[in-house]
Design a protein around this motif. Sequence first.
Motif, PDB file in Angstrom:
ATOM      1  N   UNK A 206      44.255  47.771  36.025  1.00 10.46           N
ATOM      2  CA  UNK A 206      45.236  46.356  36.480  1.00 10.46           C
ATOM      3  C   UNK A 206      44.636  45.679  37.434  1.00 10.46           C
ATOM      4  N   UNK A 207      44.538  44.388  37.228  1.00  6.80           N
ATOM      5  CA  UNK A 207      43.965  43.256  37.989  1.00  6.80           C
ATOM      6  C   UNK A 207      45.058  42.367  38.400  1.00  6.80           C
ATOM      7  N   UNK A 208      44.587  41.246  39.171  1.00  2.00           N
ATOM      8  CA  UNK A 208      45.669  40.297  39.544  1.00  2.00           C
ATOM      9  C   UNK A 208      45.599  39.146  38.731  1.00  2.00           C
TER      10      UNK A 208
ATOM     11  N   UNK B 251      39.323  50.122  25.596  1.00  2.57           N
ATOM     12  CA  UNK B 251      40.734  50.206  25.862  1.00  2.57           C
ATOM     13  C   UNK B 251      41.082  50.817  27.097  1.00  2.57           C
ATOM     14  N   UNK B 252      40.135  51.533  27.508  1.00  4.75           N
ATOM     15  CA  UNK B 252      40.274  52.010  29.093  1.00  4.75           C
ATOM     16  C   UNK B 252      40.273  50.794  30.092  1.00  4.75           C
TER      17      UNK B 252
ATOM     18  N   UNK C 280      30.133  42.103  37.176  1.00  5.94           N
ATOM     19  CA  UNK C 280      29.513  43.432  37.030  1.00  5.94           C
ATOM     20  C   UNK C 280      30.150  44.185  38.030  1.00  5.94           C
ATOM     21  N   UNK C 281      30.165  43.596  39.231  1.00  7.18           N
ATOM     22  CA  UNK C 281      31.119  44.357  40.433  1.00  7.18           C
ATOM     23  C   UNK C 281      32.512  44.728  40.136  1.00  7.18           C
ATOM     24  N   UNK C 282      33.187  43.742  39.434  1.00  7.33           N
ATOM     25  CA  UNK C 282      34.567  44.091  39.100  1.00  7.33           C
ATOM     26  C   UNK C 282      34.670  45.083  37.950  1.00  7.33           C
ATOM     27  N   UNK C 283      33.826  45.108  37.103  1.00  4.94           N
ATOM     28  CA  UNK C 283      33.765  46.090  36.029  1.00  4.94           C
ATOM     29  C   UNK C 283      33.703  47.701  36.776  1.00  4.94           C
ATOM     30  N   UNK C 284      32.626  47.749  37.690  1.00  4.55           N
ATOM     31  CA  UNK C 284      32.304  49.040  38.206  1.00  4.55           C
ATOM     32  C   UNK C 284      33.585  49.370  39.105  1.00  4.55           C
ATOM     33  N   UNK C 285      34.408  48.488  39.692  1.00  9.54           N
ATOM     34  CA  UNK C 285      35.727  48.872  40.427  1.00  9.54           C
ATOM     35  C   UNK C 285      36.706  49.243  39.347  1.00  9.54           C
ATOM     36  N   UNK C 286      36.718  48.630  38.235  1.00 13.14           N
ATOM     37  CA  UNK C 286      37.718  49.119  37.166  1.00 13.14           C
ATOM     38  C   UNK C 286      37.147  50.183  36.424  1.00 13.14           C
ATOM     39  N   UNK C 287      36.056  50.464  36.154  1.00 13.26           N
ATOM     40  CA  UNK C 287      35.412  51.584  35.609  1.00 13.26           C
ATOM     41  C   UNK C 287      34.437  52.368  36.418  1.00 13.26           C
TER      42      UNK C 287
ATOM     43  N   UNK D 166      43.789  39.861  27.139  1.00 15.45           N
ATOM     44  CA  UNK D 166      42.301  40.386  26.914  1.00 15.45           C
ATOM     45  C   UNK D 166      42.311  41.343  25.578  1.00 15.45           C
ATOM     46  N   UNK D 167      41.219  41.161  24.881  1.00 14.81           N
ATOM     47  CA  UNK D 167      40.960  42.182  23.897  1.00 14.81           C
ATOM     48  C   UNK D 167      39.976  42.673  24.139  1.00 14.81           C
ATOM     49  N   UNK D 168      39.282  43.925  23.664  1.00 16.88           N
ATOM     50  CA  UNK D 168      38.039  44.645  23.823  1.00 16.88           C
ATOM     51  C   UNK D 168      37.658  45.458  22.594  1.00 16.88           C
ATOM     52  N   UNK D 169      36.301  45.358  22.377  1.00 13.97           N
ATOM     53  CA  UNK D 169      35.530  46.311  21.603  1.00 13.97           C
ATOM     54  C   UNK D 169      34.414  46.998  22.188  1.00 13.97           C
TER      55      UNK D 169
END
Length: 585
Positions: free
Chosen positions: A577-579, A571-572, A518-525, A486-489
Amino acid sequence: MESAAVRIGNCSGFYGDRIAAMREMLEGGELDYLTGDYLAELTMLILARDRAKNPELGYAKTFLRQLEDSLGLALDKGVKIVANAGGLNPAALASAVRELAERLGVRVQVAHVEGDDLVARADELGFRAPAGWGHLPLAGESAATGDLPLLAANAYLGAWGIVECLNSGADVVVTGRVTDASVIVGPAAAHFGWTRTDYDALAGAVAAGHIIECGTQATGGNFSFFTEIPDLNHPGFPIAEIAADGSSIITKHPGTGGLVSTETVTAQLLYEIAGARYPNPDVTLRMDSISLSPAGPDRVRVSGVRGEAPPPTLKVSLNSIGGFRNATSFVLTGLDIEAKAELIRSQLESHLTVRPAELQWTLARTDHPDADTEEAASALLHCVVRDTDPKVVGRQFSSAAVELALSSYPGFTSTAPPGDGQVYGVFTPGYVDAAAVPHVAVLADGTRVAIAPAAETLVVEPAEAPALPEPAESGPTVRAPLGRIAGARSGDKGGSANVGVWVRGDPEWDWLAHTLTVEKLRELLPETVGLPVTRHLLPRLRAVNFVIEDILGQGVAYQARFDPQAKGLGEWLRSRYVDIPERLL
């Protein structure tokens, strides 16, 4: 180039962009118009401080330097120039351009657009800076209680003032605070004679404008997969070839560095947006209608764009002086990092004779166990202070930090010598009825033409959420960084930030849409925990966009976090890491 298209280039994405870009774009190939975006929320604060010191200033001075080098060339080639470099003082910039032309011995028709500056009407319109700090002097005054003084209040105008100026025969049009895309929409609308209700065509031009407004971000700059970009040493600036129906081809001059691909264009489309509806003063662009397809080397077609009536209100950029700030960082090396941090924090706070209004500590655990270099064994403890009194955050703060050098944790090192606090700004958004804002085209002969607000408007409501794709069988997974596929901006909008994430194929999209919630985003960030977060799906772009509110405090100049403009937030996220299903890798 398609025969019916108008060719519009960009030579500036911000105040401070490549100074040689104007000449490069004029010499590199054929153009009908050359545009430049010089304004951002932080830039308006910088220009406001310039104007406070000298009423004749308040515009982007680098634009004049570029014109001094390139105005004659633009006139010789018949290229018209449209830029928002007027900032807070477009009339003064227009006069300066005329004076420059006279010195250069060239004849030029210069027009400008004004009306966005509402600071003198702040009380009438109900604009207020955040309360609680007190009146902050610009120079030589003493502070008194009350609201912050507004240095600037500027409504985001649309493109029709630019259209009027171009239709009158102007060679150079400078504006104040118009939306970034308006400097591209104006030339396209003037060229094709669009009406105010040609919403699909206007929306197509907004999409093209949003893609090229940030310059080389559309040609490989700040791109997640940057290792795939040829010659990033000197990427070319982008061009939009806009057709009569609003569709466009995004490209760049031949032989220039960088790359134009569906992915570089996708990345820029996701920059600083919210949901499926992207409101502009002239039209609301449906981001969920945009289709991208390759159209040859360094050519991407943008089609299918749909538009709706614009909103009845205009956004207003409100900028104030927030106070004074100072900062220091302590280097903590080796063992007992947490205890060392607690000790210096307790010591410094007890040594301050006057406690600042804000005192913010952040411990960055950059240390590694059993490190093979001292730097890799060290963490950084940052302390930021803010107050309306420069003395409170000046030497009484930084000297207190230095005085602890021989009486604190083992290995004491700090990065800040004694010094004074620096002024910082505060940004807040406002909104105003479009009918309450004058929008005036001032033609080259001095004629003033009032631009009427949109006759038809539509309140912007959240779009209906698209259906999720059918979930695919996951199969075996691999623990890997999200950025493998995945890319991100990401970027700032006032105190909020957005992170747009896209993938390259339909199988990856099926997985991303179901996984990155949203839940996964909170976990990752973890920094987003407790903040309002909204997710928006954009299936045509194979993208999901998150809006994270309040993560940047009171705007970029407030510097509430390590990355105050949220440029690295995406970029963060990609580094976490994810599955990931093996089949996608």
